[in-house]
Structure formats: structure tokens, C-alpha cells
Scaffold this motif. Structure first.
Motif, PDB file in Angstrom:
ATOM      1  N   ALA A   3    -100.092 -31.220  88.701  1.00 23.00           N
ATOM      2  CA  ALA A   3     -99.639 -32.472  89.318  1.00 23.00           C
ATOM      3  C   ALA A   3    -100.681 -33.570  89.157  1.00 23.00           C
ATOM      4  O   ALA A   3    -100.344 -34.714  88.813  1.00 23.00           O
ATOM      5  N   ASN A   4    -101.949 -33.245  89.398  1.00 24.09           N
ATOM      6  CA  ASN A   4    -103.011 -34.245  89.243  1.00 24.09           C
ATOM      7  C   ASN A   4    -103.119 -34.710  87.800  1.00 24.09           C
ATOM      8  O   ASN A   4    -103.324 -35.902  87.532  1.00 24.09           O
ATOM      9  N   ASN A  52    -108.150 -37.342  87.031  1.00 18.67           N
ATOM     10  CA  ASN A  52    -107.751 -38.027  88.257  1.00 18.67           C
ATOM     11  C   ASN A  52    -108.793 -39.064  88.666  1.00 18.67           C
ATOM     12  O   ASN A  52    -108.448 -40.178  89.075  1.00 18.67           O
ATOM     13  N   ASN A  84    -100.067 -36.932  86.980  1.00 20.54           N
ATOM     14  CA  ASN A  84    -100.200 -38.213  87.672  1.00 20.54           C
ATOM     15  C   ASN A  84    -101.217 -39.100  86.962  1.00 20.54           C
ATOM     16  O   ASN A  84    -100.966 -40.284  86.726  1.00 20.54           O
ATOM     17  N   SER A 133     -99.916 -40.373  83.660  1.00 25.18           N
ATOM     18  CA  SER A 133     -98.886 -41.403  83.820  1.00 25.18           C
ATOM     19  C   SER A 133     -99.482 -42.785  84.040  1.00 25.18           C
ATOM     20  O   SER A 133     -98.806 -43.789  83.830  1.00 25.18           O
ATOM     21  N   LYS A 134    -100.755 -42.819  84.434  1.00 25.11           N
ATOM     22  CA  LYS A 134    -101.403 -44.101  84.732  1.00 25.11           C
ATOM     23  C   LYS A 134    -102.500 -44.467  83.734  1.00 25.11           C
ATOM     24  O   LYS A 134    -103.044 -45.559  83.795  1.00 25.11           O
ATOM     25  N   ARG A 183    -108.626 -42.061  86.478  1.00 28.95           N
ATOM     26  CA  ARG A 183    -107.477 -42.890  86.867  1.00 28.95           C
ATOM     27  C   ARG A 183    -107.866 -43.862  87.978  1.00 28.95           C
ATOM     28  O   ARG A 183    -107.372 -44.983  88.043  1.00 28.95           O
TER      29      ARG A 183
END
Length: 128
Positions: A99-100, A62, A103, A106-107, A65
Motif C-alpha cells: 500500500a505504501n 513513501n 501510494n 501514484s504521487k 513522496r
């Protein structure tokens, strides 16, 4: 920034993740990091990935990201190490970790590309 640059390679996995997340919030410190400092932090991610727990892997991804300079300094071997950490720890991920992780993946195309089919399966099982 100088303290991070000089200690990055001696940090444990929790220190690396916490430092990256702090740098996300401290724009002045992140802006003061040199390219060599980001290289040291990226190398620290690679070195500590094998001992990351589920939360550490998720939080580190995260933070990467959110920190283009740190993500750009990651080597292919570094992304592979993080992908292996995600695969290894996915069975113990809680909902927030999963979830982190998803996410961030995905980026971060490079991180997502480093994931194996087994790694994707493990993360998918974590969100079931």
C-alpha cells in the motif's frame, strides 16, 4: 541537518530510510538541509537501494513522496535503482508495504516512470 549531510553517504539502507522518514516529521531539520545535503541523501538512496528489503523500499519511497527537496535531488539512475528495489522485493511485501509503495508511486511520476512492466506485475502480485 548537518549531521545528516555529513553522514548520508556512509549510511546503510535502513539508516537512509529512517533518516528520510524522520526528516518528514522534523520540518525544521528538513528546512535546514542544504541542496548539497539533499544531493548526498539522494545519492545514498541510490547506493543503498540494491540492499533494501521490502519495508525499506516502501518506506524510502513513501518518504520521498513527502519530501519534495529529496525527491527533486534524485537522479534518473537513483529512481531506476529504487524501481529495481521495488521489483526485487515486491514478492515479500506485506499489505502495508504494498500500500505504501503504490501510494508513493501514484504521487511520484518520475518513480512510477522508472518502473518496468515486470516491476508493476510484481507489485500487482503483492496486493493479490
Amino acid at each position: 541537518a548537518r549531521a545528516v549531510e555529513s553522514t548520508a553517504l556512509t549510511m546503510n539502507e535502513q539508516g537512509v530510510g529512517m533518516t528520510l522518514n524522520a526528516m518528514c516529521k522534523l520540518e525544521a531539520a528538513a528546512g535546514a538541509m542544504s541542496p548539497a545535503g539533499w544531493d548526498a541523501v539522494a545519492r545514498a538512496v541510490e547506493l543503498t537501494a540494491p540492499t533494501m528489503n521490502a519495508q525499506g523500499a516502501a518506506n524510502t519511497l513513501n518518504a520521498l513522496r513527502n519530501l519534495d527537496a529529496a525527491a527533486s535531488a534524485m537522479s534518473p539512475a537513483g529512481w531506476d535503482a529504487v524501481a529495481r528495489a521495488v521489483e526485487r522485493t515486491a514478492p515479500t511485501m506485506n499489505a502495508q508495504d504494498a500500500a505504501n509503495t503504490l501510494n508513493a508511486l501514484s504521487k511520484l511520476d518520475t518513480a512510477a516512470s522508472a518502473m518496468s512492466p515486470a516491476g508493476w506485475d510484481a507489485v500487482a502480485r503483492a496486493v493479490e
